[in-house]
Design an enzyme around this catalytic site. Structure first.
Site, PDB file in Angstrom:
ATOM      1  N   LYS A  35      48.721  30.451  11.049  1.00 21.80           N
ATOM      2  CA  LYS A  35      48.390  29.358  10.131  1.00 21.80           C
ATOM      3  C   LYS A  35      47.124  28.639  10.592  1.00 21.80           C
ATOM      4  CE  LYS A  35      52.119  27.345   7.559  1.00 21.80           C
ATOM      5  NZ  LYS A  35      53.153  26.332   7.428  1.00 21.80           N
ATOM      6  N   THR A 121      61.404  14.192   6.289  1.00 28.36           N
ATOM      7  CA  THR A 121      62.609  13.546   5.754  1.00 28.36           C
ATOM      8  C   THR A 121      63.740  13.726   6.743  1.00 28.36           C
ATOM      9  OG1 THR A 121      61.842  14.069   3.562  1.00 28.36           O
ATOM     10  CG2 THR A 121      64.156  13.467   3.773  1.00 28.36           C
ATOM     11  N   LEU A 250      64.100  13.445 -16.578  1.00 29.90           N
ATOM     12  CA  LEU A 250      65.278  13.635 -17.435  1.00 29.90           C
ATOM     13  C   LEU A 250      65.163  14.941 -18.221  1.00 29.90           C
ATOM     14  CD1 LEU A 250      66.063  10.059 -18.864  1.00 29.90           C
ATOM     15  CD2 LEU A 250      67.467  11.392 -17.294  1.00 29.90           C
ATOM     16  N   ALA A 252      66.100  18.448 -19.164  1.00 32.06           N
ATOM     17  CA  ALA A 252      67.236  19.355 -18.949  1.00 32.06           C
ATOM     18  C   ALA A 252      66.704  20.772 -18.761  1.00 32.06           C
ATOM     19  CB  ALA A 252      68.163  19.283 -20.146  1.00 32.06           C
ATOM     20  N   GLY A 257      65.333  22.544  -7.999  1.00 32.14           N
ATOM     21  CA  GLY A 257      65.239  23.405  -6.821  1.00 32.14           C
ATOM     22  C   GLY A 257      64.194  22.836  -5.887  1.00 32.14           C
ATOM     23  N   CYS A 260      63.093  19.979  -1.385  1.00 35.58           N
ATOM     24  CA  CYS A 260      63.541  18.602  -1.099  1.00 35.58           C
ATOM     25  C   CYS A 260      64.845  18.183  -1.759  1.00 35.58           C
ATOM     26  CB  CYS A 260      62.435  17.635  -1.478  1.00 35.58           C
ATOM     27  SG  CYS A 260      61.050  17.774  -0.369  1.00 35.58           S
ATOM     28  N   ARG A 328      61.157  28.215  -2.351  1.00 41.22           N
ATOM     29  CA  ARG A 328      62.342  27.620  -1.731  1.00 41.22           C
ATOM     30  C   ARG A 328      63.286  27.080  -2.814  1.00 41.22           C
ATOM     31  NH1 ARG A 328      59.593  24.053   3.005  1.00 41.22           N
ATOM     32  NH2 ARG A 328      57.887  23.945   1.523  1.00 41.22           N
TER      33      ARG A 328
HETATM   34  C1  UDX Z   1      58.078  18.621   4.719  1.00 41.27           C
HETATM   35  C2  UDX Z   1      58.928  17.743   5.636  1.00 41.27           C
HETATM   36  O1  UDX Z   1      58.747  18.040   6.932  1.00 41.27           O
HETATM   37  C3  UDX Z   1      60.336  17.777   5.211  1.00 41.27           C
HETATM   38  O2  UDX Z   1      61.133  16.983   6.041  1.00 41.27           O
HETATM   39  C4  UDX Z   1      60.344  17.228   3.843  1.00 41.27           C
HETATM   40  O3  UDX Z   1      61.629  17.036   3.354  1.00 41.27           O
HETATM   41  C5  UDX Z   1      59.602  18.166   2.940  1.00 41.27           C
HETATM   42  O4  UDX Z   1      58.345  18.307   3.361  1.00 41.27           O
HETATM   43  P1  UDX Z   1      56.961  20.896   4.593  1.00 41.27           P
HETATM   44  O5  UDX Z   1      55.678  20.202   4.898  1.00 41.27           O
HETATM   45  O6  UDX Z   1      57.126  21.536   3.269  1.00 41.27           O
HETATM   46  O7  UDX Z   1      58.196  19.914   4.835  1.00 41.27           O
HETATM   47  O8  UDX Z   1      57.390  21.795   5.785  1.00 41.27           O
HETATM   48  P2  UDX Z   1      57.064  23.275   6.204  1.00 41.27           P
HETATM   49  O9  UDX Z   1      56.374  24.000   5.122  1.00 41.27           O
HETATM   50  O10 UDX Z   1      58.322  23.787   6.812  1.00 41.27           O
HETATM   51  O11 UDX Z   1      55.969  23.029   7.337  1.00 41.27           O
HETATM   52  C6  UDX Z   1      56.199  22.558   8.593  1.00 41.27           C
HETATM   53  C7  UDX Z   1      55.088  23.061   9.503  1.00 41.27           C
HETATM   54  O12 UDX Z   1      55.311  22.567  10.808  1.00 41.27           O
HETATM   55  C8  UDX Z   1      54.988  24.570   9.616  1.00 41.27           C
HETATM   56  O13 UDX Z   1      53.671  24.968   9.421  1.00 41.27           O
HETATM   57  C9  UDX Z   1      55.436  24.865  11.056  1.00 41.27           C
HETATM   58  O14 UDX Z   1      54.787  26.002  11.605  1.00 41.27           O
HETATM   59  C10 UDX Z   1      55.044  23.593  11.740  1.00 41.27           C
HETATM   60  N1  UDX Z   1      55.811  23.284  12.944  1.00 41.27           N
HETATM   61  C11 UDX Z   1      57.151  23.314  12.910  1.00 41.27           C
HETATM   62  C12 UDX Z   1      55.135  22.935  14.110  1.00 41.27           C
HETATM   63  O15 UDX Z   1      53.915  22.913  14.160  1.00 41.27           O
HETATM   64  N2  UDX Z   1      55.861  22.617  15.213  1.00 41.27           N
HETATM   65  C13 UDX Z   1      57.223  22.665  15.220  1.00 41.27           C
HETATM   66  O16 UDX Z   1      57.836  22.389  16.247  1.00 41.27           O
HETATM   67  C14 UDX Z   1      57.889  23.021  14.034  1.00 41.27           C
HETATM   68  C1  UDX Z   2      60.203  16.113  -4.797  1.00 41.15           C
HETATM   69  C2  UDX Z   2      59.984  14.601  -5.061  1.00 41.15           C
HETATM   70  O1  UDX Z   2      59.586  14.397  -6.419  1.00 41.15           O
HETATM   71  C3  UDX Z   2      58.972  14.013  -4.107  1.00 41.15           C
HETATM   72  O2  UDX Z   2      58.854  12.618  -4.312  1.00 41.15           O
HETATM   73  C4  UDX Z   2      59.512  14.307  -2.711  1.00 41.15           C
HETATM   74  O3  UDX Z   2      58.800  13.687  -1.747  1.00 41.15           O
HETATM   75  C5  UDX Z   2      59.597  15.797  -2.488  1.00 41.15           C
HETATM   76  O4  UDX Z   2      60.521  16.306  -3.445  1.00 41.15           O
HETATM   77  P1  UDX Z   2      59.009  18.425  -5.431  1.00 41.15           P
HETATM   78  O5  UDX Z   2      60.232  19.056  -4.838  1.00 41.15           O
HETATM   79  O6  UDX Z   2      57.668  18.914  -5.010  1.00 41.15           O
HETATM   80  O7  UDX Z   2      59.013  16.833  -5.137  1.00 41.15           O
HETATM   81  O8  UDX Z   2      59.082  18.580  -7.013  1.00 41.15           O
HETATM   82  P2  UDX Z   2      59.557  17.737  -8.261  1.00 41.15           P
HETATM   83  O9  UDX Z   2      58.464  17.704  -9.237  1.00 41.15           O
HETATM   84  O10 UDX Z   2      60.186  16.475  -7.889  1.00 41.15           O
HETATM   85  O11 UDX Z   2      60.687  18.717  -8.855  1.00 41.15           O
HETATM   86  C6  UDX Z   2      61.855  19.059  -8.122  1.00 41.15           C
HETATM   87  C7  UDX Z   2      62.757  19.937  -8.952  1.00 41.15           C
HETATM   88  O12 UDX Z   2      63.332  19.201 -10.023  1.00 41.15           O
HETATM   89  C8  UDX Z   2      62.057  21.134  -9.597  1.00 41.15           C
HETATM   90  O13 UDX Z   2      62.881  22.273  -9.444  1.00 41.15           O
HETATM   91  C9  UDX Z   2      61.940  20.762 -11.051  1.00 41.15           C
HETATM   92  O14 UDX Z   2      61.945  21.891 -11.882  1.00 41.15           O
HETATM   93  C10 UDX Z   2      63.186  19.920 -11.234  1.00 41.15           C
HETATM   94  N1  UDX Z   2      63.083  18.951 -12.337  1.00 41.15           N
HETATM   95  C11 UDX Z   2      62.193  17.924 -12.259  1.00 41.15           C
HETATM   96  C12 UDX Z   2      63.925  19.053 -13.438  1.00 41.15           C
HETATM   97  O15 UDX Z   2      64.750  19.978 -13.525  1.00 41.15           O
HETATM   98  N2  UDX Z   2      63.835  18.121 -14.425  1.00 41.15           N
HETATM   99  C13 UDX Z   2      62.961  17.086 -14.378  1.00 41.15           C
HETATM  100  O16 UDX Z   2      62.948  16.274 -15.311  1.00 41.15           O
HETATM  101  C14 UDX Z   2      62.096  16.984 -13.254  1.00 41.15           C
END
Ligand code: UDX
Ligand code: UDX
Length: 438
Positions: A35, A121, A250, A252, A257, A260, A328
């Protein structure tokens, strides 16, 4: 300010870029050497609109750099952001091992006062845990503070969400520390709230669980709409016009997914359980979400004479939502797995998530566009609402399919128009509705 960001996932990379763009010196650390090498070459490990340009500009201006060397990055920084992942364990609890590992590394490199900011988180109490790990493992009696500063960025609009958040939450042990982090965000001119650490950690979980609740509520209403012949789109529109409700989140469909909502709602449920509270409402939210794809597949099976065996099914959209290549907790995985288990042949298309899907389903066919996925198919399923699917030439699709059957898991088409074109059209919460034609 000299800033170090540990973890270059969605959160870390976007946070690092934005802080460097505001004029800070930022060093982003990742333990994954591939990376780091990619980022140094100017290649993005994730798809996020606008990110590549932002990285390039700040790297060129020498405010942003990438390294695997966490020790020297921490030593040279005043503020250290923890942005490593907290993936879910089978129990529903988040895996805290990366955070713990990170805290130990920070402890070993603590050479002068620093503010450690947790952006991942994490369950309530993690701030205290990080503090204890650093206190126990630091090699020098150097002072530090731990702050919680949850992120609310959405994939696909991560940069805009970071630059223009509805609010910035800073959970700090005292006002002085809070002001230091507040200073970092001041140029954004957005509303800020300063709380204690535990409340900031809870704000993140409560917000995501509430948004998940809105989605499961809308999906439950959709299920009733189908039974009684109402149109969920009109129902939600009418509800959302009430300012106390609001129309956001909201929609449907197949349910939520991504990385988060599923993880955070399970984690909050576990926190409640561990503290002797049965969060029945949240449990139901999670159950409704699990049930949506199952109901959808059952409806597909019923409409296809009880079985997918020997049928060819086109799938449009693989990513968990549009504008990302993230797989994911994508609903496509569950749907394709059910189709394959029942003997279907699957042809799938997504504008950018195909490469991330191949390792999950090496046995299916991936097409170059939506039309190829539909050609010769006995049914077409819409799983992700990419914009490019909304204005397809439906006459062309109708003529090329073996059977004109569409299952729209995201309600992107006008049922009246599609039925006029000759399709049998199933959607969520409006399949049986008596829709207005004029
Ligand atoms: C983030 C937050 O961390 C998570 O808690 C939140 O709910 C969603 O967003 P994200 O940024 O999507 O997650 O995480 P991920 O794609 O898993 O990336 C984490 C990165 O940290 C990876 O590139 C991994 O290689 C790196 N990492 C992990 C380190 O550098 N050191 C570590 O010890 C573990
Ligand atoms: C979410 C939160 O919005 C963000 O604030 C947090 O920090 C990380 O998680 P993300 O997972 O990137 O962000 O996407 P988001 O746009 O929130 O959608 C999440 C899921 O909900 C998706 O699968 C989307 O399809 C679904 N969704 C969203 C619905 O089914 N209906 C809706 O009205 C909105």
């Amino acid at each position: 300010m000299n800033i170090c960001v540990i973890g270059t996932g969605y959160v870390g990379l976007v946070t690092g870029c934005v802080f460097s763009d505001l004029g800070n010196d930022v060093i982003c650390v990742d333990k994954n050497p591939e990376k780091v090498a990619m980022l140094r070459r100017g290649e993005m490990p994730i798809y996020e609109p606008g990110l590549e340009e932002l990285v390039k500009r700040n790297v060129d201006d020498k405010r942003l750099s990438f390294t695997e060397d966490v020790a020297s990055a921490v030593e040279n920084s005043e503020v250290v952001f923890i942005c490593v992942g907290t993936p879910p364990l089978p129990s529903g609890d988040p895996d805290m091992s990366f955070i713990q590992e990170c805290a130990k590394t920070i402890a070993a490199s603590l050479n002068r006062y620093k503010v450690i900011v947790n952006k991942s988180t994490v369950p309530v109490g993690t701030g205290d845990m990080v503090r204890e790990i650093i206190e126990t493992n630091r090699r020098r009696p150097v002072d530090f503070d731990v702050v919680s500063n949850p992120e609310f960025l959405r994939e696909g609009s991560a940069i805009k969400d970071t630059l223009e958040p509805d609010r910035i939450v800073i959970g700090a042990p005292n006002k002085l520390v809070a002001m230091k982090i507040l200073e970092l965000y001041a140029p954004l001119e957005r509303p800020m709230i300063i709380t204690d650490v535990a409340s900031a950690e809870m704000i993140k979980y409560a917000s995501n669980a509430f948004l998940a609740t809105k989605i499961s509520f809308a999906n439950s209403i959709a299920n009733i709409c189908d039974a009684v012949g109402a149109d969920v789109i009109q129902v939600i529109k009418g509800m959302g016009m009430d300012q106390r409700i609001g129309s956001a989140f909201l929609n449907a469909g197949l349910g939520y997914g991504g990385s988060c909502f599923p993880k955070d709602s399970s984690a909050l449920l576990r926190t409640a359980e561990k503290n002797g509270f049965d969060f029945a409402l949240l449990r139901a939210v999670i159950e409704v979400n699990k049930d949506m794809p199952i109901r959808f597949i059952d409806r597909m099976r019923t409409a296809m004479d009880g079985s997918f065996k020997g049928k060819t099914i086109g799938v449009l959209g693989l990513a968990f939502k549009p504008n990302t290549d993230d797989m994911r907790d994508a609903k496509s995985v569950e749907i394709i797995a059910s189709l394959l288990a029942d003997g279907a042949t699957v042809k799938a298309y997504d504008p950018i998530a195909i490469e991330n899907t191949r390792p999950i389903f090496p046995q299916i066919t991936y097409t170059k566009n939506a039309y190829d996925a539909a050609e010769g198919a006995d049914a077409l399923v819409i799983v992700t609402e990419w914009n490019e699917f909304k204005l397809l030439n439906m006459e062309k699709i109708h003529d090329s399919m073996a059977k004109p059957l569409i299952f729209d898991g995201r309600n992107i088409y006008d049922p009246v128009k599609l039925r006029r074109t000759g399709f049998e059209y199933h959607c969520v919460g409006r399949t049986t509705a008596q829709l207005l034609t004029r």
